[in-house]
Write a protein that holds these residues in place. Structure first.
Motif, PDB file in Angstrom:
ATOM      1  N   TRP A  33      40.229  -2.958   0.361  1.00 23.17           N
ATOM      2  CA  TRP A  33      38.794  -2.987   0.623  1.00 23.17           C
ATOM      3  C   TRP A  33      38.217  -4.365   0.297  1.00 23.17           C
ATOM      4  O   TRP A  33      38.610  -5.005  -0.684  1.00 23.17           O
ATOM      5  CB  TRP A  33      38.075  -1.955  -0.257  1.00 23.17           C
ATOM      6  CG  TRP A  33      38.291  -0.547   0.166  1.00 23.17           C
ATOM      7  CD1 TRP A  33      39.272   0.304  -0.243  1.00 23.17           C
ATOM      8  CD2 TRP A  33      37.497   0.190   1.107  1.00 23.17           C
ATOM      9  NE1 TRP A  33      39.132   1.517   0.375  1.00 23.17           N
ATOM     10  CE2 TRP A  33      38.051   1.481   1.207  1.00 23.17           C
ATOM     11  CE3 TRP A  33      36.357  -0.121   1.864  1.00 23.17           C
ATOM     12  CZ2 TRP A  33      37.522   2.464   2.035  1.00 23.17           C
ATOM     13  CZ3 TRP A  33      35.829   0.853   2.689  1.00 23.17           C
ATOM     14  CH2 TRP A  33      36.409   2.129   2.767  1.00 23.17           C
ATOM     15  N   LEU A  34      37.283  -4.765   1.122  1.00 19.13           N
ATOM     16  CA  LEU A  34      36.454  -5.936   0.848  1.00 19.13           C
ATOM     17  C   LEU A  34      35.005  -5.483   0.869  1.00 19.13           C
ATOM     18  O   LEU A  34      34.615  -4.732   1.764  1.00 19.13           O
ATOM     19  CB  LEU A  34      36.670  -7.037   1.885  1.00 19.13           C
ATOM     20  CG  LEU A  34      37.961  -7.837   1.776  1.00 19.13           C
ATOM     21  CD1 LEU A  34      38.131  -8.719   3.002  1.00 19.13           C
ATOM     22  CD2 LEU A  34      37.969  -8.678   0.510  1.00 19.13           C
ATOM     23  N   GLY A  35      34.251  -5.935  -0.114  1.00 13.32           N
ATOM     24  CA  GLY A  35      32.865  -5.481  -0.180  1.00 13.32           C
ATOM     25  C   GLY A  35      31.902  -6.610  -0.495  1.00 13.32           C
ATOM     26  O   GLY A  35      32.286  -7.650  -1.039  1.00 13.32           O
ATOM     27  N   ILE A  53      40.170  -2.966   5.174  1.00 14.96           N
ATOM     28  CA  ILE A  53      41.018  -3.820   5.996  1.00 14.96           C
ATOM     29  C   ILE A  53      42.223  -3.024   6.478  1.00 14.96           C
ATOM     30  O   ILE A  53      42.877  -2.329   5.713  1.00 14.96           O
ATOM     31  CB  ILE A  53      41.493  -5.041   5.192  1.00 14.96           C
ATOM     32  CG1 ILE A  53      40.277  -5.818   4.672  1.00 14.96           C
ATOM     33  CG2 ILE A  53      42.401  -5.924   6.042  1.00 14.96           C
ATOM     34  CD1 ILE A  53      39.339  -6.279   5.739  1.00 14.96           C
ATOM     35  N   GLY A  54      42.515  -3.147   7.757  1.00 12.23           N
ATOM     36  CA  GLY A  54      43.632  -2.442   8.351  1.00 12.23           C
ATOM     37  C   GLY A  54      43.181  -1.246   9.163  1.00 12.23           C
ATOM     38  O   GLY A  54      43.877  -0.826  10.096  1.00 12.23           O
ATOM     39  N   ARG A  55      42.022  -0.696   8.816  1.00 11.56           N
ATOM     40  CA  ARG A  55      41.500   0.447   9.565  1.00 11.56           C
ATOM     41  C   ARG A  55      40.138   0.150  10.208  1.00 11.56           C
ATOM     42  O   ARG A  55      39.704   0.873  11.085  1.00 11.56           O
ATOM     43  CB  ARG A  55      41.355   1.662   8.634  1.00 11.56           C
ATOM     44  CG  ARG A  55      42.680   2.219   8.149  1.00 11.56           C
ATOM     45  CD  ARG A  55      43.390   2.974   9.249  1.00 11.56           C
ATOM     46  NE  ARG A  55      44.607   3.632   8.800  1.00 11.56           N
ATOM     47  CZ  ARG A  55      44.637   4.867   8.350  1.00 11.56           C
ATOM     48  NH1 ARG A  55      43.521   5.582   8.302  1.00 11.56           N
ATOM     49  NH2 ARG A  55      45.771   5.403   7.968  1.00 11.56           N
ATOM     50  N   GLY A  56      39.469  -0.865   9.679  1.00 12.58           N
ATOM     51  CA  GLY A  56      38.169  -1.206  10.228  1.00 12.58           C
ATOM     52  C   GLY A  56      37.054  -0.254   9.842  1.00 12.58           C
ATOM     53  O   GLY A  56      35.997  -0.228  10.468  1.00 12.58           O
ATOM     54  N   ILE A  57      37.264   0.539   8.811  1.00 14.52           N
ATOM     55  CA  ILE A  57      36.245   1.483   8.355  1.00 14.52           C
ATOM     56  C   ILE A  57      35.185   0.710   7.576  1.00 14.52           C
ATOM     57  O   ILE A  57      35.510  -0.127   6.744  1.00 14.52           O
ATOM     58  CB  ILE A  57      36.864   2.556   7.454  1.00 14.52           C
ATOM     59  CG1 ILE A  57      37.906   3.348   8.246  1.00 14.52           C
ATOM     60  CG2 ILE A  57      35.794   3.489   6.902  1.00 14.52           C
ATOM     61  CD1 ILE A  57      38.740   4.269   7.389  1.00 14.52           C
ATOM     62  N   ALA A  99      39.127  -4.627  -3.593  1.00  9.98           N
ATOM     63  CA  ALA A  99      39.689  -3.492  -4.316  1.00  9.98           C
ATOM     64  C   ALA A  99      40.935  -3.016  -3.586  1.00  9.98           C
ATOM     65  O   ALA A  99      41.121  -3.306  -2.397  1.00  9.98           O
ATOM     66  CB  ALA A  99      38.664  -2.363  -4.394  1.00  9.98           C
ATOM     67  N   GLY A 100      41.767  -2.262  -4.273  1.00  8.59           N
ATOM     68  CA  GLY A 100      42.942  -1.685  -3.664  1.00  8.59           C
ATOM     69  C   GLY A 100      42.583  -0.641  -2.623  1.00  8.59           C
ATOM     70  O   GLY A 100      41.409  -0.315  -2.416  1.00  8.59           O
ATOM     71  N   ALA A 101      43.593  -0.099  -1.974  1.00 10.79           N
ATOM     72  CA  ALA A 101      43.366   0.821  -0.864  1.00 10.79           C
ATOM     73  C   ALA A 101      42.760   2.141  -1.311  1.00 10.79           C
ATOM     74  O   ALA A 101      41.974   2.761  -0.587  1.00 10.79           O
ATOM     75  CB  ALA A 101      44.671   1.071  -0.133  1.00 10.79           C
ATOM     76  N   TRP A 102      43.105   2.615  -2.507  1.00  9.17           N
ATOM     77  CA  TRP A 102      42.690   3.945  -2.931  1.00  9.17           C
ATOM     78  C   TRP A 102      41.583   3.845  -3.956  1.00  9.17           C
ATOM     79  O   TRP A 102      41.835   3.704  -5.162  1.00  9.17           O
ATOM     80  CB  TRP A 102      43.879   4.717  -3.501  1.00  9.17           C
ATOM     81  CG  TRP A 102      45.013   4.786  -2.533  1.00  9.17           C
ATOM     82  CD1 TRP A 102      46.155   4.070  -2.530  1.00  9.17           C
ATOM     83  CD2 TRP A 102      45.059   5.618  -1.360  1.00  9.17           C
ATOM     84  NE1 TRP A 102      46.932   4.403  -1.446  1.00  9.17           N
ATOM     85  CE2 TRP A 102      46.289   5.346  -0.719  1.00  9.17           C
ATOM     86  CE3 TRP A 102      44.206   6.568  -0.798  1.00  9.17           C
ATOM     87  CZ2 TRP A 102      46.673   5.991   0.455  1.00  9.17           C
ATOM     88  CZ3 TRP A 102      44.582   7.211   0.366  1.00  9.17           C
ATOM     89  CH2 TRP A 102      45.790   6.924   0.970  1.00  9.17           C
ATOM     90  N   ILE A 103      40.346   3.910  -3.469  1.00 11.07           N
ATOM     91  CA  ILE A 103      39.194   3.891  -4.353  1.00 11.07           C
ATOM     92  C   ILE A 103      38.287   5.065  -4.034  1.00 11.07           C
ATOM     93  O   ILE A 103      38.305   5.592  -2.925  1.00 11.07           O
ATOM     94  CB  ILE A 103      38.411   2.566  -4.256  1.00 11.07           C
ATOM     95  CG1 ILE A 103      37.887   2.343  -2.828  1.00 11.07           C
ATOM     96  CG2 ILE A 103      39.272   1.407  -4.709  1.00 11.07           C
ATOM     97  CD1 ILE A 103      37.005   1.120  -2.711  1.00 11.07           C
ATOM     98  N   ALA A 104      37.495   5.467  -5.016  1.00 12.09           N
ATOM     99  CA  ALA A 104      36.661   6.655  -4.860  1.00 12.09           C
ATOM    100  C   ALA A 104      35.389   6.361  -4.072  1.00 12.09           C
ATOM    101  O   ALA A 104      34.975   7.142  -3.225  1.00 12.09           O
ATOM    102  CB  ALA A 104      36.327   7.225  -6.228  1.00 12.09           C
ATOM    103  N   SER A 105      34.774   5.218  -4.383  1.00 17.31           N
ATOM    104  CA  SER A 105      33.458   4.921  -3.799  1.00 17.31           C
ATOM    105  C   SER A 105      33.429   3.476  -3.314  1.00 17.31           C
ATOM    106  O   SER A 105      33.281   2.562  -4.136  1.00 17.31           O
ATOM    107  CB  SER A 105      32.359   5.137  -4.843  1.00 17.31           C
ATOM    108  OG  SER A 105      32.388   6.442  -5.355  1.00 17.31           O
TER     109      SER A 105
END
Length: 125
Positions: A33-35, A53-57, A99-105
């Motif tokens: 994640w980039l925020g 990143i990687g999914r474009g969400i 942040a890493g791929a698996w984050i809550a929020s």
């Protein structure tokens, strides 16, 4: 070591636009994640937009939906935040973070590990 460096901040009148940049390096994963976050003195850091990143969400704070756009240039390793129809409430120090791929929020600063130094945005009414 992940490194992030923001630029593009400045002063603008309400209704104007700015584009923020975040130069990123040191990633070893293709999914993360980039925020973009912002903070004003005396208030907590607020999540503005996030991109997986990687999914474009993407995620946006309600206060910026329809006005801000987060995007990334893979070749330039740069994260962008296009900010249109700026309001005085958008004033603050803007930070990019990862942040890493698996984050809550995705819009919670608690989930992010690496941060840039910030770039100031001032919107005058």
């Amino acid at each position: 070591q992940v490194q992030l460096a923001e630029s593009g901040g400045g002063s603008v009148q309400a209704g104007g636009s700015l584009r923020l940049y975040c130069a990123a390096s040191g990633y070893t994963s293709s999914r993360y994640w980039l925020g973009w976050f912002r903070q004003v003195p005396g208030k907590e850091r607020e999540g503005v937009a996030a991109l997986y990143i990687g999914r474009g969400i993407t995620y946006y704070a309600d206060s910026v939906k329809g006005r801000f756009t987060i995007s990334q240039d893979n070749v330039k390793n740069t994260l962008y935040l296009q900010m249109n129809s700026l309001k005085s409430d958008d004033t603050g120090m803007y930070y990019c973070a990862t942040a890493g791929a698996w984050i809550a929020s995705p819009l919670s600063s608690d989930d992010y590990t690496y941060w840039g130094q910030g770039t100031q945005v001032t919107v005058s009414s």
